[in-house]
Scaffold this motif. Sequence first.
Motif, short mmCIF file in Angstrom:
data_model
loop_
_atom_site.label_atom_id
_atom_site.label_comp_id
_atom_site.label_asym_id
_atom_site.label_seq_id
_atom_site.Cartn_x
_atom_site.Cartn_y
_atom_site.Cartn_z
N ALA A 16 0.83 -1.21 0.00
CA ALA A 16 0.00 0.00 0.00
C ALA A 16 0.87 1.25 0.00
O ALA A 16 0.57 2.24 -0.69
N ALA A 42 -7.33 6.70 1.41
CA ALA A 42 -7.09 6.31 0.02
C ALA A 42 -8.32 6.56 -0.85
O ALA A 42 -8.21 7.05 -1.98
N ALA A 43 -9.51 6.24 -0.32
CA ALA A 43 -10.74 6.46 -1.08
C ALA A 43 -10.99 7.95 -1.30
O ALA A 43 -11.37 8.37 -2.41
N ARG A 74 -7.71 3.28 4.81
CA ARG A 74 -8.59 2.97 3.66
C ARG A 74 -9.48 4.17 3.32
O ARG A 74 -9.68 4.48 2.15
N THR A 75 -10.00 4.84 4.34
CA THR A 75 -10.80 6.04 4.10
C THR A 75 -9.99 7.12 3.40
O THR A 75 -10.48 7.79 2.48
N CYS A 126 -7.28 -3.27 2.15
CA CYS A 126 -8.37 -4.18 2.49
C CYS A 126 -7.84 -5.58 2.82
O CYS A 126 -8.45 -6.32 3.59
N CYS A 150 -3.80 0.74 -4.00
CA CYS A 150 -3.51 1.00 -2.59
C CYS A 150 -4.70 0.62 -1.71
O CYS A 150 -4.55 -0.04 -0.68
N PHE A 151 -5.89 1.01 -2.14
CA PHE A 151 -7.11 0.71 -1.38
C PHE A 151 -7.32 -0.80 -1.26
O PHE A 151 -7.63 -1.32 -0.18
N ALA A 170 -6.31 3.17 -6.41
CA ALA A 170 -7.23 2.03 -6.34
C ALA A 170 -6.50 0.77 -5.86
O ALA A 170 -7.02 0.02 -5.02
#
Length: 425
Positions: free
Chosen positions: A22, A86-87, A83-84, A198, A193-194, A191
């Motif tokens: 990531a 990256a999004a 994650r938040t 996960c 990275c996200f 994308a």
Amino acid sequence: MKKTFSKCVRQALANIWPLYGAVFAMAISLSVLWTAMPFIVRNIGGTEEHVGYVWAANMLGYLLCLLFAASMLGHLNPRRTARTAAAAMFLATLVMAVLVYYAIACNQFGRPMLIWMMIAASTLAGAAMSLFWPFLMTWVSSDYEGAILNRRLGTYNGTWSAAAIMGPLIGGVLVEMNTLGPIVAGMACLAVCFVLLCLAHDGSAGPAASVRPADAPEVRFDRNLLLRFRWMARVALFCSWVCLGVSRSQFALLFTSMGFSEMQFGIIITLFGICNFVVLTCAGRFGFWHFKPVLLLGVQMVLALSLFLIIFGRTLWAFVPAFVIMGSGFGFAYSSGLYYGACGSKKRSTQMSIHEVTISLGVIVGAGAGGYLSRNFGIYWPYWFAVVVLALGLMAQVIIWFCIDGAENKGKMIDLHKDDRANSE
């Protein structure tokens, strides 16, 4: 003892590959996008000021939200928070792509509203980034100390700096082919990275207790000596990012105005990345540089030499050594800032936030002031400004060394080295 340590290092790295993946994907995205950004802004009609402001705004958003995150959000789960981030960065980059596409497709070049919307989207991306790097660094370093901490940070630094080798070349090639290309590539990396985040789980970094040998000597620190090195390293880190803020924003336009191409600029930044990677990797592998003040003082002079080559150079034979030297000095400053900040710290998340705040301030000052000076006073003023910052930084380091509990004798540095050696045997 040596075999025990090697086994501990392997355990410390187990199950952590999604985190390093990531980090690699995020660093690729940022290096592709921000290598190409000066040319993207220029291609939609922006000025030198806009080129400087877009990166300065990105880091200003990062800085402001970083301060909030450090004080209010330290309790959040690192995996969910990253994650938040990256999004959110993906969405902000998507807005940039839409704005650039609209400017080109509808022939809206130089329209102030579009350019300032690009700067606003950049600010939002920086704000989201405040939830990524500090949480990832805290997650990766956990509560390790001594040689294992140095190895862990060295692997982390090697991961993102390896991405910084490839990203600039990709960004330079893509922007020369199509203005929108680097933004799309950046979105694709975000994308990835996200997805990798996960795949990671809360225990991916592994508990520190599982990697520290029971019979390993405890690392001892002279607190006053560590405080001096910590602040000297922060000064070097700030100055190095001022130089990077100036060179990565304004030099891109100066370089192409001399007749060189965007791809050649990408190659030069790739050389910077290679030197940065080598220094970061070696610094993470070896500890001989720990607690040696002359090296932190030397960083300022090394960076100044690279700026003089940029100021007085007119050919690739001057610019290539300039970025080789700058990459080497930058890598050492970054390693020092990260190591001395994390070393002996119980509240490591706070130290990681301070590290990132220092970087943000350096970029804001370098890119923001560089854009303003270049537009209003001349194309070489940003580099002279950076030289002045380096001189002031050198003075500040000397003052810190002699004024923060300077009565401590230097023999205590030997004890620290003994501990480092004991942990590495």
